[in-house]
Design a protein around this motif. Structure first.
Motif, mmCIF file in Angstrom:
data_model
loop_
_atom_site.group_PDB
_atom_site.id
_atom_site.type_symbol
_atom_site.label_atom_id
_atom_site.label_comp_id
_atom_site.label_asym_id
_atom_site.label_seq_id
_atom_site.Cartn_x
_atom_site.Cartn_y
_atom_site.Cartn_z
ATOM 1 N N GLY A 182 0.813 -1.215 0.000
ATOM 2 C CA GLY A 182 0.000 0.000 0.000
ATOM 3 C C GLY A 182 0.846 1.264 0.000
ATOM 4 N N ALA A 183 2.156 1.093 -0.128
ATOM 5 C CA ALA A 183 3.076 2.220 0.060
ATOM 6 C C ALA A 183 3.209 3.100 -1.177
ATOM 7 C CB ALA A 183 4.449 1.681 0.467
ATOM 8 N N SER A 184 3.701 4.316 -0.954
ATOM 9 C CA SER A 184 3.977 5.236 -2.061
ATOM 10 C C SER A 184 5.386 4.957 -2.606
ATOM 11 C CB SER A 184 3.896 6.675 -1.574
ATOM 12 O OG SER A 184 4.964 6.918 -0.667
ATOM 13 N N ARG A 185 5.669 5.505 -3.795
ATOM 14 C CA ARG A 185 6.986 5.299 -4.402
ATOM 15 C C ARG A 185 8.143 5.669 -3.483
ATOM 16 N NH1 ARG A 185 5.574 7.625 -10.325
ATOM 17 N NH2 ARG A 185 5.098 5.600 -11.277
ATOM 18 N N THR A 186 8.000 6.817 -2.835
ATOM 19 C CA THR A 186 9.133 7.262 -2.014
ATOM 20 C C THR A 186 9.344 6.358 -0.798
ATOM 21 O OG1 THR A 186 7.626 8.806 -0.961
ATOM 22 C CG2 THR A 186 9.034 9.702 -2.706
ATOM 23 N N GLN A 187 8.297 5.621 -0.423
ATOM 24 C CA GLN A 187 8.438 4.688 0.713
ATOM 25 C C GLN A 187 9.044 3.351 0.309
ATOM 26 O OE1 GLN A 187 4.224 4.815 1.713
ATOM 27 N NE2 GLN A 187 4.654 5.881 3.630
ATOM 28 N N PHE A 188 9.052 3.048 -0.981
ATOM 29 C CA PHE A 188 9.640 1.776 -1.413
ATOM 30 C C PHE A 188 11.108 1.737 -0.997
ATOM 31 C CE2 PHE A 188 6.727 1.349 -5.434
ATOM 32 C CZ PHE A 188 5.672 0.955 -4.623
ATOM 33 N N PRO A 189 11.561 0.626 -0.425
ATOM 34 C CA PRO A 189 12.970 0.562 -0.001
ATOM 35 C C PRO A 189 13.909 0.209 -1.165
ATOM 36 C CG PRO A 189 11.836 -1.423 0.674
ATOM 37 C CD PRO A 189 10.800 -0.554 0.003
ATOM 38 N N ASN A 190 13.717 0.877 -2.292
ATOM 39 C CA ASN A 190 14.582 0.624 -3.441
ATOM 40 C C ASN A 190 15.975 1.197 -3.198
ATOM 41 O OD1 ASN A 190 12.851 -0.751 -5.230
ATOM 42 N ND2 ASN A 190 11.801 1.162 -5.762
ATOM 43 N N GLU A 191 16.936 0.747 -3.996
ATOM 44 C CA GLU A 191 18.291 1.286 -3.921
ATOM 45 C C GLU A 191 18.258 2.733 -4.420
ATOM 46 O OE1 GLU A 191 21.413 0.196 -2.734
ATOM 47 O OE2 GLU A 191 21.577 2.350 -3.134
ATOM 48 N N ARG A 192 18.737 3.669 -3.602
ATOM 49 C CA ARG A 192 18.663 5.093 -3.957
ATOM 50 C C ARG A 192 20.012 5.711 -4.302
ATOM 51 N NH1 ARG A 192 13.442 5.025 -5.280
ATOM 52 N NH2 ARG A 192 12.026 4.894 -3.517
ATOM 53 N N ARG A 193 21.078 4.927 -4.244
ATOM 54 C CA ARG A 193 22.393 5.481 -4.623
ATOM 55 C C ARG A 193 22.592 5.300 -6.123
ATOM 56 N NH1 ARG A 193 25.784 1.795 -0.729
ATOM 57 N NH2 ARG A 193 24.135 0.429 -1.536
ATOM 58 N N LYS A 194 22.863 6.410 -6.796
ATOM 59 C CA LYS A 194 23.021 6.349 -8.248
ATOM 60 C C LYS A 194 24.183 5.467 -8.666
ATOM 61 C CE LYS A 194 20.762 10.634 -9.501
ATOM 62 N NZ LYS A 194 20.910 12.083 -9.303
ATOM 63 N N ALA A 195 25.147 5.279 -7.788
ATOM 64 C CA ALA A 195 26.331 4.485 -8.123
ATOM 65 C C ALA A 195 26.000 2.997 -8.279
ATOM 66 C CB ALA A 195 27.396 4.673 -7.051
ATOM 67 N N SER A 196 24.875 2.568 -7.745
ATOM 68 C CA SER A 196 24.514 1.150 -7.835
ATOM 69 C C SER A 196 23.701 0.855 -9.090
ATOM 70 C CB SER A 196 23.700 0.730 -6.605
ATOM 71 O OG SER A 196 23.114 -0.545 -6.812
ATOM 72 N N ALA A 197 23.936 -0.311 -9.647
ATOM 73 C CA ALA A 197 23.184 -0.751 -10.829
ATOM 74 C C ALA A 197 21.704 -0.989 -10.498
ATOM 75 C CB ALA A 197 23.793 -2.029 -11.384
ATOM 76 N N ALA A 198 21.405 -1.105 -9.216
ATOM 77 C CA ALA A 198 20.007 -1.339 -8.803
ATOM 78 C C ALA A 198 19.250 -0.031 -8.573
ATOM 79 C CB ALA A 198 19.986 -2.183 -7.526
ATOM 80 N N TYR A 199 19.924 1.093 -8.809
ATOM 81 C CA TYR A 199 19.332 2.419 -8.553
ATOM 82 C C TYR A 199 17.969 2.594 -9.215
ATOM 83 C CZ TYR A 199 18.561 7.462 -8.999
ATOM 84 O OH TYR A 199 18.004 8.711 -8.989
ATOM 85 N N ILE A 200 17.010 3.063 -8.430
ATOM 86 C CA ILE A 200 15.685 3.435 -8.942
ATOM 87 C C ILE A 200 15.363 4.822 -8.378
ATOM 88 C CG2 ILE A 200 13.198 2.924 -8.910
ATOM 89 C CD1 ILE A 200 13.858 -0.049 -8.772
#
Ligand code: 2GW
Ligand code: MN
Length: 297
Positions: A182-200
């Motif tokens: 039920g969370a918003s995008r900003t609450q998703f625990p995605n990778e937030r460092r641009k240096a990582s290939a998993a960055y979103i």
């Protein structure tokens, strides 16, 4: 085997007519903006689906890793899978382990087999978790492609509490994480460092998908695991590791390679007491690790 090439012809069946003016559920989203079904209880007729998949003689592989002490999870997982997972269909359990001797002895129903695959273990638990992608990829090419049509890849620390059947099968599927559906995008625990290939970036992302259950055709899973493994290696070279390990790379994959089906959080739940109004069936639930005291993350 491709879905569209199969020639399925059903027999007469009696069931309630689908009503174009009355959706079976009005409390949840039933389809993604790219027209992939989101699988919620009440949204499908399992008899129709079973009839179709039986005609195709579908074969399903369930992959699970039981490295080190995680072998203790195999008995509850496999025993409950015998009760609830793809009942009536052909199933191969593929258990990847470094402790084959600790595999429990479980009586399997007809048409179901247990294959124990001996694999090395990694020192760091992060590597144990992440390297699953590489091993699933390698075995998809070498073996799974000759033995099954679909793969369902799951965490070990889980058990089935209700039916999980062919309604989940599709070219490639992900599952809504129980804590973020039920969370918003900003609450998703995605990778937030641009240096990582998993960055979103915080303004992208459809859902937050769980790493504990995903799947698809063997080809679909091969593409997914190959991508995740490559991105993980790229990060390793750059001395960075995504915040939630394999789950972060999986979320990156699904952002730009949209899943063809999305499983609701019924398929990744926790055994919270009582039944919710939205989660009507707790189909696949995690086993709390602090209860088992086998892990110190
Ligand atoms: C993992 C963490 C700490 C100590 C040991 C282990 C461990 C994991 C292990 O000793 N042996 C083992 O076989 N595993 C495998 O890795 C097992 O299949 C397990 O289900 C999987 C992921 O570890 P798990 O289930 O303890 O982590 P969760 O439940 O927090 O999983 C989520 O996050 C993970 C990445 O951090 C994965 O993305 C996982 O898919 C997510 O559900
Ligand atoms: Mn887990």
């Amino acid at each position: 085997r491709m879905e569209l090439l199969e020639d399925v012809s059903l027999k007469r069946m009696l069931y309630e007519k689908p009503d174009t003016l009355k959706p079976p559920r009005t409390d949840v989203l039933l389809v993604t903006p790219w027209l992939a079904p989101i699988v919620w209880d009440g949204s499908f007729n399992i008899d129709i689906l079973n009839a179709q998949f039986h005609q195709r003689h579908v074969r399903i592989g369930l992959t699970v890793f039981a490295i080190k002490k995680y072998t203790v999870f195999m008995k509850p997982l496999l025993e409950t899978a015998e009760k609830f997972f793809m009942v009536g269909h052909k199933v191969n359990y593929y258990v990847f382990t470094d402790r084959a001797k600790e595999m429990p002895n479980i009586t399997l129903a007809d048409g179901r087999q247990l294959e124990v695959l001996e694999v090395p273990s990694y020192k760091r638990w992060q590597d144990v978790s992440m390297r699953r992608m590489e091993m699933i990829r390698d075995h998809s090419r070498k073996r799974f492609i000759n033995e099954v049509d679909y793969l369902v890849c799951v965490d070990a620390d889980m058990k089935f509490m209700d039916e999980v059947g062919v309604e989940i099968l599709s070219d490639v599927f992900g599952t809504l994480h129980r804590a973020f559906w039920g969370a918003s995008r900003t609450q998703f625990p995605n990778e937030r460092r641009k240096a990582s290939a998993a960055y979103i970036p915080p303004d992208e992302g459809d859902f937050y998908y769980s790493g504990s259950i995903f799947g698809g055709t063997v080809e679909g899973v091969h593409k997914l695991t190959n991508f995740c493994h490559h991105e993980m290696l790229t990060d390793k070279e750059n001395n960075i590791e995504a915040i939630w390990h394999d789950e972060s790379y999986l979320n990156k994959y699904f952002l730009y390679h949209k899943p063809t089906k999305v499983l609701s959080a019924e398929y990744h739940w926790e055994n919270y007491p009582g039944v919710g109004t939205i989660i009507k069936k707790k189909r696949f639930v995690l086993i709390r690790k602090n209860d088992t005291a086998i892990r110190n993350k």
